[in-house]
Motif scaffolding. Structure first.
Motif, PDB file in Angstrom:
ATOM      1  N   THR A 179      49.867  40.391  41.857  1.00 25.38           N
ATOM      2  CA  THR A 179      51.068  41.160  42.218  1.00 25.38           C
ATOM      3  C   THR A 179      50.732  42.286  43.194  1.00 25.38           C
ATOM      4  O   THR A 179      51.463  42.528  44.178  1.00 25.38           O
ATOM      5  N   ARG A 180      49.625  42.967  42.915  1.00 27.76           N
ATOM      6  CA  ARG A 180      49.217  44.055  43.830  1.00 27.76           C
ATOM      7  C   ARG A 180      48.778  43.498  45.191  1.00 27.76           C
ATOM      8  O   ARG A 180      48.969  44.142  46.221  1.00 27.76           O
ATOM      9  N   ALA A 181      48.171  42.323  45.188  1.00 29.85           N
ATOM     10  CA  ALA A 181      47.796  41.706  46.462  1.00 29.85           C
ATOM     11  C   ALA A 181      49.030  41.372  47.284  1.00 29.85           C
ATOM     12  O   ALA A 181      49.045  41.520  48.520  1.00 29.85           O
ATOM     13  N   LYS A 182      50.109  40.919  46.632  1.00 33.15           N
ATOM     14  CA  LYS A 182      51.346  40.618  47.349  1.00 33.15           C
ATOM     15  C   LYS A 182      51.958  41.894  47.931  1.00 33.15           C
ATOM     16  O   LYS A 182      52.622  41.870  48.982  1.00 33.15           O
ATOM     17  N   ALA A 183      51.747  43.026  47.229  1.00 36.99           N
ATOM     18  CA  ALA A 183      52.290  44.295  47.724  1.00 36.99           C
ATOM     19  C   ALA A 183      51.549  44.750  48.979  1.00 36.99           C
ATOM     20  O   ALA A 183      52.116  45.427  49.848  1.00 36.99           O
ATOM     21  N   ASP A 184      50.265  44.393  49.061  1.00 32.11           N
ATOM     22  CA  ASP A 184      49.455  44.769  50.229  1.00 32.11           C
ATOM     23  C   ASP A 184      49.372  43.556  51.159  1.00 32.11           C
ATOM     24  O   ASP A 184      48.389  42.814  51.159  1.00 32.11           O
ATOM     25  N   VAL A 185      50.422  43.340  51.956  1.00 31.74           N
ATOM     26  CA  VAL A 185      50.511  42.126  52.780  1.00 31.74           C
ATOM     27  C   VAL A 185      49.411  42.090  53.823  1.00 31.74           C
ATOM     28  O   VAL A 185      48.849  41.020  54.125  1.00 31.74           O
ATOM     29  N   ASP A 186      49.043  43.200  54.397  1.00 30.47           N
ATOM     30  CA  ASP A 186      48.030  43.220  55.449  1.00 30.47           C
ATOM     31  C   ASP A 186      46.664  42.801  54.916  1.00 30.47           C
ATOM     32  O   ASP A 186      45.936  42.056  55.567  1.00 30.47           O
ATOM     33  N   LEU A 203      37.876  36.420  36.815  1.00 31.68           N
ATOM     34  CA  LEU A 203      38.944  35.438  36.982  1.00 31.68           C
ATOM     35  C   LEU A 203      39.617  35.712  38.320  1.00 31.68           C
ATOM     36  O   LEU A 203      39.920  36.863  38.658  1.00 31.68           O
ATOM     37  N   MET A 204      39.824  34.666  39.115  1.00 26.61           N
ATOM     38  CA  MET A 204      40.449  34.818  40.431  1.00 26.61           C
ATOM     39  C   MET A 204      41.667  33.923  40.511  1.00 26.61           C
ATOM     40  O   MET A 204      41.583  32.718  40.244  1.00 26.61           O
ATOM     41  N   LEU A 205      42.831  34.511  40.868  1.00 26.93           N
ATOM     42  CA  LEU A 205      44.089  33.792  40.971  1.00 26.93           C
ATOM     43  C   LEU A 205      44.502  33.764  42.444  1.00 26.93           C
ATOM     44  O   LEU A 205      44.582  34.805  43.097  1.00 26.93           O
ATOM     45  N   VAL A 206      44.732  32.553  42.980  1.00 20.74           N
ATOM     46  CA  VAL A 206      45.054  32.358  44.400  1.00 20.74           C
ATOM     47  C   VAL A 206      46.428  31.719  44.512  1.00 20.74           C
ATOM     48  O   VAL A 206      46.702  30.721  43.837  1.00 20.74           O
ATOM     49  N   GLU A 207      47.298  32.281  45.377  1.00 18.52           N
ATOM     50  CA  GLU A 207      48.639  31.725  45.560  1.00 18.52           C
ATOM     51  C   GLU A 207      48.889  31.512  47.063  1.00 18.52           C
ATOM     52  O   GLU A 207      48.652  32.403  47.882  1.00 18.52           O
ATOM     53  N   GLU A 231      47.243  38.175  36.903  1.00 21.76           N
ATOM     54  CA  GLU A 231      48.601  38.247  37.435  1.00 21.76           C
ATOM     55  C   GLU A 231      48.876  39.622  38.050  1.00 21.76           C
ATOM     56  O   GLU A 231      49.539  39.746  39.090  1.00 21.76           O
ATOM     57  N   ILE A 232      48.358  40.678  37.369  1.00 24.34           N
ATOM     58  CA  ILE A 232      48.544  42.036  37.907  1.00 24.34           C
ATOM     59  C   ILE A 232      47.860  42.156  39.267  1.00 24.34           C
ATOM     60  O   ILE A 232      48.405  42.707  40.236  1.00 24.34           O
ATOM     61  N   GLY A 233      46.609  41.662  39.330  1.00 20.34           N
ATOM     62  CA  GLY A 233      45.885  41.707  40.600  1.00 20.34           C
ATOM     63  C   GLY A 233      46.612  40.947  41.700  1.00 20.34           C
ATOM     64  O   GLY A 233      46.675  41.389  42.868  1.00 20.34           O
ATOM     65  N   VAL A 236      40.000  39.769  38.762  1.00 24.34           N
ATOM     66  CA  VAL A 236      39.619  40.770  37.767  1.00 24.34           C
ATOM     67  C   VAL A 236      38.225  40.444  37.260  1.00 24.34           C
ATOM     68  O   VAL A 236      37.862  39.278  37.106  1.00 24.34           O
ATOM     69  N   THR A 237      37.430  41.490  37.053  1.00 24.20           N
ATOM     70  CA  THR A 237      36.116  41.365  36.419  1.00 24.20           C
ATOM     71  C   THR A 237      36.138  42.196  35.141  1.00 24.20           C
ATOM     72  O   THR A 237      36.437  43.403  35.191  1.00 24.20           O
ATOM     73  N   VAL A 238      35.870  41.571  34.002  1.00 22.70           N
ATOM     74  CA  VAL A 238      35.921  42.244  32.699  1.00 22.70           C
ATOM     75  C   VAL A 238      34.513  42.317  32.130  1.00 22.70           C
ATOM     76  O   VAL A 238      33.833  41.293  32.007  1.00 22.70           O
ATOM     77  N   THR A 239      34.080  43.528  31.797  1.00 19.96           N
ATOM     78  CA  THR A 239      32.780  43.722  31.139  1.00 19.96           C
ATOM     79  C   THR A 239      32.948  44.222  29.711  1.00 19.96           C
ATOM     80  O   THR A 239      32.000  44.191  28.936  1.00 19.96           O
ATOM     81  N   GLU A 240      34.148  44.685  29.353  1.00 20.13           N
ATOM     82  CA  GLU A 240      34.415  45.195  28.002  1.00 20.13           C
ATOM     83  C   GLU A 240      34.679  43.993  27.082  1.00 20.13           C
ATOM     84  O   GLU A 240      35.584  43.189  27.324  1.00 20.13           O
ATOM     85  N   GLN A 241      33.886  43.884  25.995  1.00 16.41           N
ATOM     86  CA  GLN A 241      33.956  42.701  25.136  1.00 16.41           C
ATOM     87  C   GLN A 241      35.322  42.551  24.474  1.00 16.41           C
ATOM     88  O   GLN A 241      35.851  41.445  24.369  1.00 16.41           O
ATOM     89  N   LYS A 242      35.923  43.658  24.025  1.00 19.18           N
ATOM     90  CA  LYS A 242      37.198  43.540  23.314  1.00 19.18           C
ATOM     91  C   LYS A 242      38.349  43.141  24.235  1.00 19.18           C
ATOM     92  O   LYS A 242      39.416  42.731  23.763  1.00 19.18           O
ATOM     93  N   GLU A 243      38.152  43.287  25.537  1.00 20.19           N
ATOM     94  CA  GLU A 243      39.184  42.896  26.488  1.00 20.19           C
ATOM     95  C   GLU A 243      39.099  41.417  26.857  1.00 20.19           C
ATOM     96  O   GLU A 243      39.950  40.912  27.581  1.00 20.19           O
ATOM     97  N   MET A 244      38.043  40.740  26.378  1.00 17.42           N
ATOM     98  CA  MET A 244      37.825  39.336  26.778  1.00 17.42           C
ATOM     99  C   MET A 244      38.625  38.403  25.889  1.00 17.42           C
ATOM    100  O   MET A 244      38.113  37.789  24.955  1.00 17.42           O
ATOM    101  N   THR A 245      39.899  38.305  26.162  1.00 16.94           N
ATOM    102  CA  THR A 245      40.751  37.287  25.544  1.00 16.94           C
ATOM    103  C   THR A 245      41.454  36.543  26.660  1.00 16.94           C
ATOM    104  O   THR A 245      41.640  37.071  27.774  1.00 16.94           O
ATOM    105  N   ALA A 246      41.839  35.327  26.391  1.00 14.90           N
ATOM    106  CA  ALA A 246      42.453  34.495  27.430  1.00 14.90           C
ATOM    107  C   ALA A 246      43.740  35.132  27.939  1.00 14.90           C
ATOM    108  O   ALA A 246      44.010  35.163  29.152  1.00 14.90           O
ATOM    109  N   SER A 247      44.557  35.642  27.032  1.00 18.58           N
ATOM    110  CA  SER A 247      45.841  36.211  27.459  1.00 18.58           C
ATOM    111  C   SER A 247      45.628  37.441  28.328  1.00 18.58           C
ATOM    112  O   SER A 247      46.328  37.635  29.340  1.00 18.58           O
ATOM    113  N   ARG A 248      44.653  38.309  27.951  1.00 16.22           N
ATOM    114  CA  ARG A 248      44.435  39.525  28.736  1.00 16.22           C
ATOM    115  C   ARG A 248      43.831  39.204  30.106  1.00 16.22           C
ATOM    116  O   ARG A 248      44.207  39.820  31.120  1.00 16.22           O
ATOM    117  N   LEU A 249      42.893  38.265  30.142  1.00 22.79           N
ATOM    118  CA  LEU A 249      42.312  37.895  31.429  1.00 22.79           C
ATOM    119  C   LEU A 249      43.380  37.356  32.382  1.00 22.79           C
ATOM    120  O   LEU A 249      43.441  37.730  33.563  1.00 22.79           O
TER     121      LEU A 249
END
Length: 527
Positions: free
Chosen positions: A511-518, A396-400, A507-509, A489-502
Motif C-alpha cells: 500500500t505504501r509503495a502504491k502511495a509512492d508512485v515515483d 516476504l515480498m509482495l509484487v503487484e 500488504e501494508i508495504g 517486510v523483514t521480520v526478526t522478532e520471533q513473536k511477530e512471525m505468524t502467517a497472518s502478520r507477515l
C-alpha cells in the motif's frame, strides 16, 4: 499305401484300443469299489480318533473352567499349577492363557492396577504386534482383551498384556464366545506370539461371574477368558499317526465356511501318489467349538498296487496321459493369464504416472508454472517454524502489476496472460537463492518467501528495475511501459512471525509503495 488303407488301419487300431480300455475300466471299477470301502473305513477311524482328541482337549479346558466356576481365586500362584497339568496330558496345547476384558474407559485404571499388583516387574501395558512383528502399545479400540496369565513351555513376561483382540478374527471369536457362553475356536493360522510363531488355532472359553447365568452383552458378568493355543500339526499327529494306514495320504480341511475351505494339515507318505480324484474319501465331519473339519484320505501308489491287478494299471497309465494333456492346457492358460497380467501392470503404471502429473498440476499455477496460493501458505508455515526454531530473520515480498485490468482492456486477455508470464519469469530469475520461493498470489499479484534474508530492501528496487527492463509497452503508464509495485517486510522478532502478520505487513508495504508512485517500492523492517 493308399489313404483308404491307412484309414482302415487307424480305425481298427482305435476300435481295439477302445475295446481294451472299456474292458479294463470294468475291472478297474470293481477293484476301486472294494478299495474305496476299505479306504473310507480307515479315514473314518482316523477322523473319530481326531474328534476324540479334540473333545479331550475341550474336557480338560472345561475342568479348568469348573475350577474357577467354583469360586477359586484367580492368581498366578494357582493358575500355573492347574494349567500345567493340562499341558502335560495334552501335548498339542502349547499354552493356556487367561485374558481379561477391558473397556476403553477402563484401560488406564486397569494398567495402573496391574502395574501396582506386580511391583517386581516393569510397568504393565496393553500391547499388540505391528507390521514388523514387534510389540507396541495397542491402538485405541472399544474393547481390549489383554493376557494376564499364561503357562506353557514358552512362557514369557513379554506376552503379558498382549491384546488378543488386536486382530479381527480373534476379536470376533472372543465376542462370540461371550455372547453365546460356549467355547469358540478360531480359524487356524500362523499366530505370532511373543515367544515364537505357532501354526494352530485358539480355543476360547468364557468364565462368567455367575456360572448359572446365561451369557449376554453385559461385560460386568464376565470374569475373563480361558484361551488354549493348540498346535494343529501336533494335534493331528497325536490322534491319527497310530490309527491311519501307512499307505494313505490325508488332508485336514476346515469347511466351516463353504466359500473358503482352508487346508489345516497335509500328510504325504509318498511323493508319487495316485492322481485319481475318485479315490478321495472324505470322513464324517468333525464338529467342535463352532468349527467343522473334514478329513480327506488319498491312497498312495503302494496302497493301490497291493490291491490292484496289472490290467487296471493300464487304465492308470492312460489316465496319466490325459493328466499330462490337461497340464499342458493349463500351462497354455497360465501363459495367457500372465500375458494379460503384464498388460494390466503396464496400464496401472501409466495410470500412476498420469496421477503423479495431475498431482503436480494441482500444486502449480497453470498460467505461470509457479506454485499456487495453497502451496504458498503451506511453505510459509514451514519457513516460519524453521525461522522460529533457528532464530533467523524471515522476509516476504509482495509484487503487484500496475493497472493490469486496464492492460487487459486495451490489449486483450491473451496479451495480459503473456504479460503475467513475463513478469513471473523476471521475478523468478531475479531471486537466485535456492531457498527463495515465488508463488502466484492473486490475479495481478505475486508473493515471494525469502528465508534468512537481512538487508532485503534492495530486492524491492531490483524487482521494479527487472520488470521495467522487459520494456513491455503500455501507453497508460507514465513511462509508457509496464511497471510493478513492490511491498516487502523483514521480520526478526520471533513473536511477530505468524502467517497472518507477515501477510499483513506485506500488504501494508505494498500500500505504501502504491502511495509512492515515483519510487514504486517500499520495504519494512519489524524487529
Amino acid at each position: 499305401m493308399p489313404r483308404r488303407a491307412w484309414s482302415i488301419i487307424i480305425i481298427t487300431a482305435l476300435i481295439g484300443v477302445g475295446f481294451a480300455a472299456f474292458t479294463a475300466h470294468l475291472l478297474y471299477q470293481k477293484e476301486q469299489e472294494a478299495i474305496r470301502k476299505e479306504l473310507h473305513k480307515d479315514v473314518n477311524n482316523a477322523a473319530m480318533a481326531l474328534a476324540r482328541e479334540v473333545n479331550l482337549g475341550l474336557e480338560l479346558l472345561y475342568a479348568v473352567k469348573n475350577h474357577f466356576d467354583a469360586g477359586h481365586r484367580l492368581n498366578a500362584r494357582n493358575f500355573q499349577p492347574l494349567t500345567s497339568g493340562v499341558l502335560k496330558r495334552h501335548p498339542s496345547f502349547k499354552s493356556i492363557e487367561w485374558a481379561d476384558i477391558v473397556m476403553h474407559h477402563q484401560r488406564r485404571h486397569y494398567t495402573q492396577g496391574m502395574t501396582a499388583a506386580q511391583p517386581d516387574r516393569t510397568s504393565f501395558n496393553i500391547v499388540e504386534l505391528n507390521d514388523q512383528s514387534q510389540l507396541v502399545t495397542a491402538s485405541r479400540r472399544d474393547m481390549y482383551f489383554p493376557l494376564r496369565f499364561t503357562s506353557g513351555n514358552n512362557q514369557s513376561d513379554a506376552v503379558m498384556g498382549y491384546d488378543l483382540g488386536s486382530t479381527p478374527i480373534t476379536r470376533q471369536a472372543l465376542k462370540t464366545s461371550f455372547n453365546t457362553g460356549v467355547p469358540v475356536a478360531t480359524p487356524a493360522t500362523t499366530m505370532e506370539r511373543a515367544y515364537g510363531d505357532v501354526r494352530g488355532f485358539l480355543l476360547i472359553m468364557p468364565i462368567l461371574v455367575d456360572p448359572e447365568q446365561l451369557a449376554g452383552d453385559n461385560t460386568q458378568d464376565l470374569r475373563g477368558f480361558l484361551v488354549a493355543v493348540i498346535d494343529v500339526e501336533t494335534l493331528v499327529n497325536l490322534a491319527i499317526k497310530t490309527v491311519i494306514n501307512d499307505g494313505i495320504n490325508y488332508t485336514l480341511i476346515d469347511t466351516t465356511d463353504p466359500n473358503h475351505r482352508q487346508v489345516l494339515h497335509t500328510h504325504r507318505v509318498e511323493l508319487a501318489q495316485m492322481k485319481d480324484s475318485l479315490a478321495q474319501q472324505p470322513a464324517e465331519p468333525i464338529l467342535f467349538a463352532g468349527r467343522e473339519w473334514e478329513l480327506v484320505g488319498y491312497p498312495t501308489v503302494s496302497y493301490m498296487q497291493q490291491r490292484q491287478s496289472w490290467v487296471p494299471m493300464w487304465t492308470f497309465l492312460i489316465g496319466s496321459g490325459i493328466f499330462f494333456v490337461i497340464c499342458y492346457l493349463l500351462y497354455r492358460l497360465q501363459a495367457r493369464a500372465y500375458s494379460v497380467q503384464v498388460q494390466v501392470e503396464q496400464k496401472t503404471h501409466a495410470l500412476k504416472d498420469a496421477n503423479s502429473r495431475l498431482e503436480s498440476m494441482t500444486k502449480c499455477d497453470g498460467l505461470t508454472g509457479l506454485y499456487n496460493r495453497t502451496q504458498f501458505e503451506q511453505a510459509l508455515e514451514r519457513e516460519i517454524q524453521r525461522a522460529v526454531r533457528d532464530e533467523t530473520p524471515l522476509s516476504l515480498m509482495l509484487v503487484e502489476i500496475q493497472h493490469l485490468s486496464n492492460y487487459n482492456s486495451q490489449y486483450g486477455r491473451v496479451a495480459g496472460d503473456q504479460l503475467i508470464r513475463q513478469v513471473a519469469q523476471a521475478i523468478d530469475e531475479m531471486l537466485k537463492r535456492p531457498g527463495d520461493l515465488v508463488c502466484r498470489y492473486t490475479g495481478s499479484q505475486f508473493i515471494a518467501i525469502l528465508p534468512r534474508t537481512e538487508g532485503a530492501s534492495r530486492l524491492g528496487e531490483e524487482c521494479v528495475t527487472a520488470v521495467k527492463r522487459l520494456q513491455i509497452p503500455f501507453e497508460d503508464e507514465p513511462e509508457s511501459r509496464v511497471a510493478v509495485f513492490v511491498g516487502g517486510v523483514t521480520v526478526t522478532e520471533q513473536k511477530e512471525m505468524t502467517a497472518s502478520r507477515l501477510c499483513a505487513y506485506g500488504e501494508i508495504g505494498l500500500t505504501r509503495a502504491k502511495a509512492d508512485v515515483d519510487k514504486g517500492w517500499h520495504w519494512m523492517v519489524v524487529s
